[in-house]
Design a protein around this motif. Structure first.
Motif, PDB file in Angstrom:
ATOM      1  N   HIS A  30       0.806  -1.222   0.000  1.00 56.83           N
ATOM      2  CA  HIS A  30       0.000   0.000   0.000  1.00 56.83           C
ATOM      3  C   HIS A  30       0.836   1.268   0.000  1.00 56.83           C
ATOM      4  O   HIS A  30       0.282   2.372  -0.073  1.00 56.83           O
ATOM      5  CB  HIS A  30      -0.941   0.012   1.208  1.00 56.83           C
ATOM      6  N   TYR A  31       2.165   1.127   0.096  1.00 54.47           N
ATOM      7  CA  TYR A  31       3.035   2.302   0.033  1.00 54.47           C
ATOM      8  C   TYR A  31       3.486   2.501  -1.409  1.00 54.47           C
ATOM      9  O   TYR A  31       4.144   1.638  -1.983  1.00 54.47           O
ATOM     10  CB  TYR A  31       4.262   2.116   0.933  1.00 54.47           C
ATOM     11  N   TYR A  32       3.106   3.647  -1.978  1.00 55.01           N
ATOM     12  CA  TYR A  32       3.501   3.951  -3.351  1.00 55.01           C
ATOM     13  C   TYR A  32       4.135   5.330  -3.388  1.00 55.01           C
ATOM     14  O   TYR A  32       3.525   6.336  -2.985  1.00 55.01           O
ATOM     15  CB  TYR A  32       2.308   3.914  -4.297  1.00 55.01           C
ATOM     16  N   ASN A  33       5.369   5.389  -3.855  1.00 53.55           N
ATOM     17  CA  ASN A  33       6.082   6.651  -4.051  1.00 53.55           C
ATOM     18  C   ASN A  33       6.763   6.570  -5.409  1.00 53.55           C
ATOM     19  O   ASN A  33       7.688   5.765  -5.595  1.00 53.55           O
ATOM     20  CB  ASN A  33       7.111   6.854  -2.930  1.00 53.55           C
ATOM     21  N   PRO A  34       6.299   7.353  -6.388  1.00 52.86           N
ATOM     22  CA  PRO A  34       6.866   7.242  -7.743  1.00 52.86           C
ATOM     23  C   PRO A  34       8.354   7.554  -7.805  1.00 52.86           C
ATOM     24  O   PRO A  34       9.037   7.151  -8.748  1.00 52.86           O
ATOM     25  CB  PRO A  34       6.051   8.255  -8.555  1.00 52.86           C
ATOM     26  N   ASP A  35       8.880   8.261  -6.800  1.00 50.49           N
ATOM     27  CA  ASP A  35      10.305   8.565  -6.757  1.00 50.49           C
ATOM     28  C   ASP A  35      11.117   7.457  -6.089  1.00 50.49           C
ATOM     29  O   ASP A  35      12.348   7.532  -6.042  1.00 50.49           O
ATOM     30  CB  ASP A  35      10.543   9.881  -6.004  1.00 50.49           C
ATOM     31  N   ARG A  36      10.416   6.471  -5.566  1.00 49.07           N
ATOM     32  CA  ARG A  36      11.102   5.374  -4.876  1.00 49.07           C
ATOM     33  C   ARG A  36      10.522   4.032  -5.314  1.00 49.07           C
ATOM     34  O   ARG A  36       9.948   3.290  -4.521  1.00 49.07           O
ATOM     35  CB  ARG A  36      10.956   5.517  -3.359  1.00 49.07           C
ATOM     36  N   MET A  37      10.702   3.737  -6.592  1.00 50.40           N
ATOM     37  CA  MET A  37      10.227   2.464  -7.114  1.00 50.40           C
ATOM     38  C   MET A  37      11.287   1.375  -6.971  1.00 50.40           C
ATOM     39  O   MET A  37      10.968   0.207  -6.755  1.00 50.40           O
ATOM     40  CB  MET A  37       9.820   2.614  -8.575  1.00 50.40           C
ATOM     41  N   HIS A  38      12.561   1.780  -7.113  1.00 51.24           N
ATOM     42  CA  HIS A  38      13.658   0.823  -7.044  1.00 51.24           C
ATOM     43  C   HIS A  38      14.960   1.598  -7.074  1.00 51.24           C
ATOM     44  O   HIS A  38      14.981   2.811  -7.339  1.00 51.24           O
ATOM     45  CB  HIS A  38      13.612  -0.178  -8.207  1.00 51.24           C
TER      46      HIS A  38
END
Length: 243
Positions: A30-38
């Protein structure tokens, strides 16, 4: 020129399910951060605490290299390959999910929580036969120096995975410095502080802080407190379509 990406511990995603308290360095569930995908092929770095007698029920994985590093307590593992094992602090476990596996993980203890890192790395080879391995580290090899715990090579120190990645861990006394050399050109390193504090590339890092290091051939790290422990994860920075 060397570039760094700083992730303070308190900026991670967080999930508290009662039986599970988890912090996510990269987007997960449930944690989504487009700047922290991988970070390159490093897809998941979860810092999990599981309460007494609880755990993850049987669930599937495929085409992912999954590494578990217990920090405290005992974690019982069962999988569809027939393995039933317990991994403890000082162990490193790896699974190549390949064509698909099912597994479960439970806190074996009735009187203490278990803390472990769950790490996922994209493989460089898809649809391999699933495999499992675990090792117990020699603690003397990680005192005031970096100990290799994972590599691409089955005959090297540590476990191995289907990826050009190298993991190292070390426990350092206050003020001790060491140098890390990049193993493969184009790789980056994600440094994660397990205990204490370090300074890398001019950045002060405290417990559970992370630092991505890219466009580097090597760097110096220095422990800035007693009993400091760190995990370095060198991985390819380019996501490629694995065969």
């Amino acid at each position: 020129m060397t570039q760094t990406i700083y992730h303070p511990a308190d900026t991670r995603g967080h999930a508290d399910l009662g039986w599970l308290n988890s912090h996510h360095t990269f987007s997960f569930a449930h944690y989504y951060n487009p700047d922290r995908m991988h970070f390159g092929v490093l897809r998941v770095l979860n810092d999990d605490t599981v309460t007494e007698g609880k755990g993850f029920g049987t669930h599937p994985h495929d085409n992912m290299e999954i590494i578990s590093i217990p920090l405290e307590g005992d974690l019982e593992h069962k999988d569809s390959m027939g393995n039933t094992t317990v991994i403890r602090s000082g162990d490193v476990q790896v699974m190549s999910a390949g064509t698909g596996i099912y597994h479960s993980e439970y806190n074996k203890n009735k009187d203490q929580a278990v803390k472990f890192l769950q790490i996922w790395v994209y493989p460089n080879k898809r649809n391999v036969s699933p495999r499992y391995d675990q090792i117990t580290l020699d603690p003397s090899k990680g005192h005031n120096q970096l100990q290799q715990v994972l590599s691409p090579n089955a005959d090297d120190e540590g476990v191995w995975i289907y990826q050009d990645a190298w993991f190292h861990m070390g426990n350092f006394d206050n003020g001790v410095s060491t140098q890390y050399q990049i193993k493969k050109s184009g790789n980056g390193v994600y440094a994660f502080v397990l205990e204490g504090s370090f300074e890398i590339e001019g950045q002060q890092l405290n417990k559970r802080d992370g630092l991505g290091i890219i466009d580097s051939t090597g760097f110096n790290l220095k422990a800035t407190s007693a009993n400091s422990r760190i995990l370095l994860m060198e991985v390819p920075m380019k996501l490629t379509n694995a065969n």
